[in-house]
Design an enzyme around this catalytic site. Sequence first.
Site, PDB file in Angstrom:
ATOM      1  CG  ASN A  76      -1.698   1.225   1.443  1.00  0.00           C
ATOM      2  OD1 ASN A  76      -1.811   2.044   0.522  1.00  0.00           O
ATOM      3  ND2 ASN A  76      -2.270   1.397   2.625  1.00  0.00           N
ATOM      4  CG  HIS A 109      -5.704   1.623   5.310  1.00  0.00           C
ATOM      5  ND1 HIS A 109      -5.260   2.573   6.196  1.00  0.00           N
ATOM      6  CD2 HIS A 109      -4.656   0.792   5.082  1.00  0.00           C
ATOM      7  CE1 HIS A 109      -3.993   2.326   6.483  1.00  0.00           C
ATOM      8  NE2 HIS A 109      -3.607   1.256   5.824  1.00  0.00           N
ATOM      9  CD  GLU A 146      -2.917   5.330   6.788  1.00  0.00           C
ATOM     10  OE1 GLU A 146      -2.930   5.377   5.541  1.00  0.00           O
ATOM     11  OE2 GLU A 146      -1.958   4.838   7.423  1.00  0.00           O
ATOM     12  CD  GLU A 173      -3.437  -2.907   7.352  1.00  0.00           C
ATOM     13  OE1 GLU A 173      -2.274  -3.019   6.967  1.00  0.00           O
ATOM     14  OE2 GLU A 173      -4.185  -1.977   7.006  1.00  0.00           O
TER      15      GLU A 173
HETATM   16  C1  PEP Z   1      -0.692  -0.083   6.035  1.00  0.00           C
HETATM   17  O1  PEP Z   1      -0.784   1.086   5.747  1.00  0.00           O
HETATM   18  O2  PEP Z   1      -1.558  -0.880   5.663  1.00  0.00           O
HETATM   19  C2  PEP Z   1       0.451  -0.501   6.836  1.00  0.00           C
HETATM   20  C3  PEP Z   1       0.449  -1.691   7.355  1.00  0.00           C
HETATM   21  O3  PEP Z   1       1.463   0.416   7.012  1.00  0.00           O
HETATM   22  P1  PEP Z   1       2.934   0.120   7.628  1.00  0.00           P
HETATM   23  O4  PEP Z   1       3.416  -1.153   7.017  1.00  0.00           O
HETATM   24  O5  PEP Z   1       3.731   1.304   7.238  1.00  0.00           O
HETATM   25  O6  PEP Z   1       2.751  -0.013   9.105  1.00  0.00           O
END
Ligand code: PEP
Length: 249
Positions: free
Chosen positions: A10, A94, A96, A164
């Site tokens: 991503n 996600h 975010e 996540e």
């Molecule tokens: C993500 O944005 O899905 C993610 C896991 O970011 P990072 O690997 O930078 O923690």
Amino acid sequence: MPRKFIVGGNFKLNGSQSSLKTLVEGLNQGNLDSNVEIVVSPPFVYLDQVRKAVRKDVAVAGQNCYSKASGAYTGEVAAEMLKDIGIEWVILGHSERREIFKETDDEIGLKVAHALKAGLKVMACIGEKLEERENNKTTEVVVRQLAAIAKHVSDWTNVVIAYEPVWAIGTGKVATPDQAQEVHKDIRAWLKEKVSAEVAEATRIMYGGSVNGGNAATLAKEEDIDGFLVGGASLKPEFVTICNAKAKM
Ligand code: PEP
């Protein structure tokens, strides 16, 4: 049937024509494990560039799409448009999007439903915040988010779940293999109870949150970790190491 390991990159709001050209060249020259499904997700405006340039065994994903096919929705992009330019995947829900853009569980459920109907494969993201984990609410939160998605899914073939934990995203604070495995196991148990044993067995659950070239192989050993969704490290040459983490076991 064993679940095929899947690694997503991503890129978030990063990149330029020039930097993505270099990144794609690196991937194209990389020695990638053919047993792993790899999907990269640049910002919308670079999707076509990346799709045309990247090797054909690497798929491309949008980072979002709307729950409608067309209309007066300024600034939005439809799943149908992604399909139209040859994009196969989309990342939805996600953290975010949930946190910064205030997307609700219900909206994410509708987006998943629409994307699947339009023929896209979906990486559906779920995960708890630090205070939720500290208050022992991890399972409650991921199950609530998952249920809002499951409500709209009748065929799970094209759905991958990305667990996540928000506290691990972009923080450098990766979940321990035990912490990740515990939640992945709970997610699979929920699928078994609420959907079916077949779906629970077949559905891939990726882990995301500060995965890098150094920790990927250990995480990949866990029984219920079927891949990674990678943010920061997907912009670096170590992404190839992460893609090959399962092969190294
Ligand atoms: C993500 O944005 O899905 C993610 C896991 O970011 P990072 O690997 O930078 O923690």
